[in-house]
Enzyme design. Sequence first.
Site, short mmCIF file in Angstrom:
data_model
loop_
_atom_site.label_atom_id
_atom_site.label_comp_id
_atom_site.label_asym_id
_atom_site.label_seq_id
_atom_site.Cartn_x
_atom_site.Cartn_y
_atom_site.Cartn_z
N CYS A 43 0.83 -1.12 0.07
CA CYS A 43 0.24 0.04 -0.13
C CYS A 43 0.75 1.40 0.06
O CYS A 43 0.58 2.20 -0.70
CB CYS A 43 -0.73 -0.12 1.08
N CYS A 48 -1.35 1.55 -2.96
CA CYS A 48 -2.52 2.85 -3.00
C CYS A 48 -1.70 4.27 -2.81
O CYS A 48 -2.39 5.06 -3.55
CB CYS A 48 -3.20 2.64 -1.60
N LYS A 51 0.05 5.32 -5.85
CA LYS A 51 -0.75 5.28 -6.80
C LYS A 51 -1.53 6.63 -6.97
O LYS A 51 -1.98 7.65 -7.96
CB LYS A 51 -1.74 4.07 -6.95
N TYR A 180 -9.29 -3.26 -10.85
CA TYR A 180 -8.76 -1.79 -10.23
C TYR A 180 -7.59 -1.60 -11.18
O TYR A 180 -7.40 -0.25 -11.25
CB TYR A 180 -8.82 -1.84 -8.72
N GLU A 184 -7.00 1.85 -12.87
CA GLU A 184 -6.50 3.09 -12.53
C GLU A 184 -5.34 3.62 -13.39
O GLU A 184 -5.23 4.86 -13.63
CB GLU A 184 -6.16 2.93 -11.17
N HIS A 439 -26.30 22.12 -0.15
CA HIS A 439 -26.60 22.70 -1.18
C HIS A 439 -25.82 23.91 -1.65
O HIS A 439 -25.60 24.35 -0.64
CB HIS A 439 -28.26 23.26 -1.39
N GLU A 444 -25.86 15.95 -3.06
CA GLU A 444 -27.12 16.18 -2.41
C GLU A 444 -28.07 15.40 -3.44
O GLU A 444 -29.24 14.93 -2.91
CB GLU A 444 -27.74 17.47 -2.60
P1 NDP Z 1 -8.46 -7.62 -10.22
O1 NDP Z 1 -8.64 -8.86 -9.44
O2 NDP Z 1 -9.33 -6.55 -9.75
O3 NDP Z 1 -8.69 -7.74 -11.75
C1 NDP Z 1 -7.79 -8.74 -12.47
C2 NDP Z 1 -8.08 -8.51 -13.92
O4 NDP Z 1 -7.30 -9.27 -14.63
C3 NDP Z 1 -9.49 -9.06 -14.10
O5 NDP Z 1 -10.16 -7.88 -14.92
C4 NDP Z 1 -9.47 -10.30 -14.60
O6 NDP Z 1 -10.45 -10.58 -15.64
C5 NDP Z 1 -8.15 -10.12 -15.58
N1 NDP Z 1 -7.09 -11.37 -15.75
C6 NDP Z 1 -6.95 -11.93 -14.83
N2 NDP Z 1 -6.08 -13.14 -15.21
C7 NDP Z 1 -6.07 -12.87 -16.68
C8 NDP Z 1 -5.38 -13.24 -17.70
N3 NDP Z 1 -4.81 -14.43 -17.59
N4 NDP Z 1 -5.33 -12.76 -18.91
C9 NDP Z 1 -6.13 -11.67 -19.06
N5 NDP Z 1 -6.88 -10.90 -18.21
C10 NDP Z 1 -6.64 -11.83 -16.71
O7 NDP Z 1 -7.07 -7.45 -9.70
P2 NDP Z 1 -6.01 -6.02 -9.90
O8 NDP Z 1 -4.58 -6.69 -10.50
O9 NDP Z 1 -6.63 -4.99 -10.53
O10 NDP Z 1 -6.05 -5.71 -8.38
C11 NDP Z 1 -5.73 -6.61 -7.59
C12 NDP Z 1 -6.38 -6.03 -6.24
O11 NDP Z 1 -5.66 -4.94 -5.61
C13 NDP Z 1 -7.95 -5.85 -6.38
O12 NDP Z 1 -8.60 -7.08 -6.13
C14 NDP Z 1 -7.94 -4.89 -5.41
O13 NDP Z 1 -8.64 -5.46 -4.12
C15 NDP Z 1 -6.76 -4.34 -4.76
N6 NDP Z 1 -6.71 -2.85 -5.36
C16 NDP Z 1 -7.55 -1.78 -4.96
C17 NDP Z 1 -7.58 -0.88 -5.14
C18 NDP Z 1 -8.43 0.32 -4.75
O14 NDP Z 1 -9.14 0.21 -3.74
N7 NDP Z 1 -8.71 1.37 -5.38
C19 NDP Z 1 -6.55 -0.22 -6.39
C20 NDP Z 1 -5.71 -1.26 -6.80
C21 NDP Z 1 -5.89 -2.45 -6.42
P3 NDP Z 1 -11.86 -11.18 -15.49
O15 NDP Z 1 -12.60 -10.17 -14.96
O16 NDP Z 1 -12.45 -11.77 -16.50
O17 NDP Z 1 -11.43 -12.21 -14.30
#
Ligand code: NDP
Length: 462
Positions: A43, A48, A51, A180, A184, A439, A444
């Site tokens: 983080c 986080c 980022k 995410y 982002e 407001h 709101e």
């Molecule tokens: P996520 O699990 O959110 O997303 C992973 C993405 O990668 C999904 O869209 C998934 O597709 C895709 N994917 C998985 N495997 C493959 C593959 N082999 N080939 C192509 N695409 C693939 O993971 P992130 O890496 O984005 O983030 C990890 C975690 O970090 C999140 O779960 C979140 O909890 C945390 N995070 C939180 C943030 C916040 O609170 N603002 C910011 C950044 C991270 P599909 O949808 O089809 O499974």
Amino acid sequence: MPDFDYDLFVIGGGSGGVRAGRLAAAMGKRVAIAEEYRFGGTCVIRGCVPKKLFVYASQFPEHFEDAAGYGWSVGETRFDWPTLVANKDREIARLEGLYRRGLENAGATVLQSRAVLEGPHTVRILAQDRTVTARHILIATGGRPSPHPALPGFEHTITSNEAFHLETLPRSIAIAGGGYIAVEFANIFHGLGVETTLVYRGKEILGRFDMDMRRGLHAAMEAKGIRIVTHAIAHGVDKREDGRLDIALSNGETLSVGAFMLAIGRTPNTEGLGLEAAGVETGPAGEIVVDDFSRTSVETVYAVGDVTNRVQLTPVAIHEAMCFVDTVFRGKPTKPDFDAIATAVFSQPEIGTVGLSEDEAARRFEELEIFRAEFRPMRHTLSGRQERMVMKLVVDAASRRVLGAHVLGPDAGEMAQLLGIAVKARLTKDDFDATMAVHPSAAEELVTMYQPTYRVRNGERV
Ligand code: NDP
């Protein structure tokens, strides 16, 4: 009774580990905490916090554009990537120091070393080549970006880890994933002037979020100029002599870009931790399996945070750590509560959300009332920006309880925190209606949507 060197040994100095170590030490427990890299964990060091600093940096071009409608003329602007990276690094170093000092001030022994389990009470501190014993051991080693070694040319890809330290900003980038991190970073890079393409294997980005948020953000990102290719994955990456990357996609297209970032999920850090030797069970993704109280299959060993692959969010890891301290050191067994976790996607526009999406609620409740408003926020009137804001409340028609609240637009992340209280407290739509509006504000709208936009009965929109 056996005598241990410590009451608690924590492996991993991220959000979860530091919180547990600090709280236990402040209670007078003998605590040691080992971290092999930098205190603060994902983080603070490469997640986080940096980022969000990058998000702020990437928002300035739109602020400059919007200023004109308010009478300002902004002269020529120029962005310097090395300055941003250096300033970000300075802030991260400051925060890292705070984490470390917090532990030391609470009386914890801070060890700069990798530590591995050797038994239910034994840990080896590699940098000192010695073992110590502890009554309880907490594993909080987090996770890392999932690699994709099966992808030909994988060695040419980067992850979010490297994105924080690129020597130069590429002119163009492709990002794989629709979660995410992919979303982002696509917004960050685009805002910083990088030609950005997001490649997602599914139909719509941000699975698990409310469909209005997913579609609304998708449209807004495309309107800004971010290219989103859905139903596609990368089949291979070739590096040309000039350093550019050719990415062959499953749809037959080849993208030619300066960098290719994978954001396809995160993998728990459990390799080489001595888990097998100690008898700590792991699951299919390599995650440490824990019970409702974060206890592993070994009675004296607990685990919190991303290494357990429950909900990968910093505040969740911290909450799990506090529950662990209550359970183990305060004689108050406490299960982490994962219900109604408010969260934000720091995209542009942001998403702020808590509770059930419409689709999820429709599967669980017989009848829903959906309150939905879509409008141009006031700040975009004089600026001329066409971006629209979406607000949505998902309400159980029978009990009137607000099951989910979803916002797409400026400051949605900040709103989600406050909406989180209302949804967590199981407030009803009547409570929202009884709340006076602030407001003029965008928020709101959340307390002035009196009539349902539509109803959903037995899963069907009526
Ligand atoms: P996520 O699990 O959110 O997303 C992973 C993405 O990668 C999904 O869209 C998934 O597709 C895709 N994917 C998985 N495997 C493959 C593959 N082999 N080939 C192509 N695409 C693939 O993971 P992130 O890496 O984005 O983030 C990890 C975690 O970090 C999140 O779960 C979140 O909890 C945390 N995070 C939180 C943030 C916040 O609170 N603002 C910011 C950044 C991270 P599909 O949808 O089809 O499974």
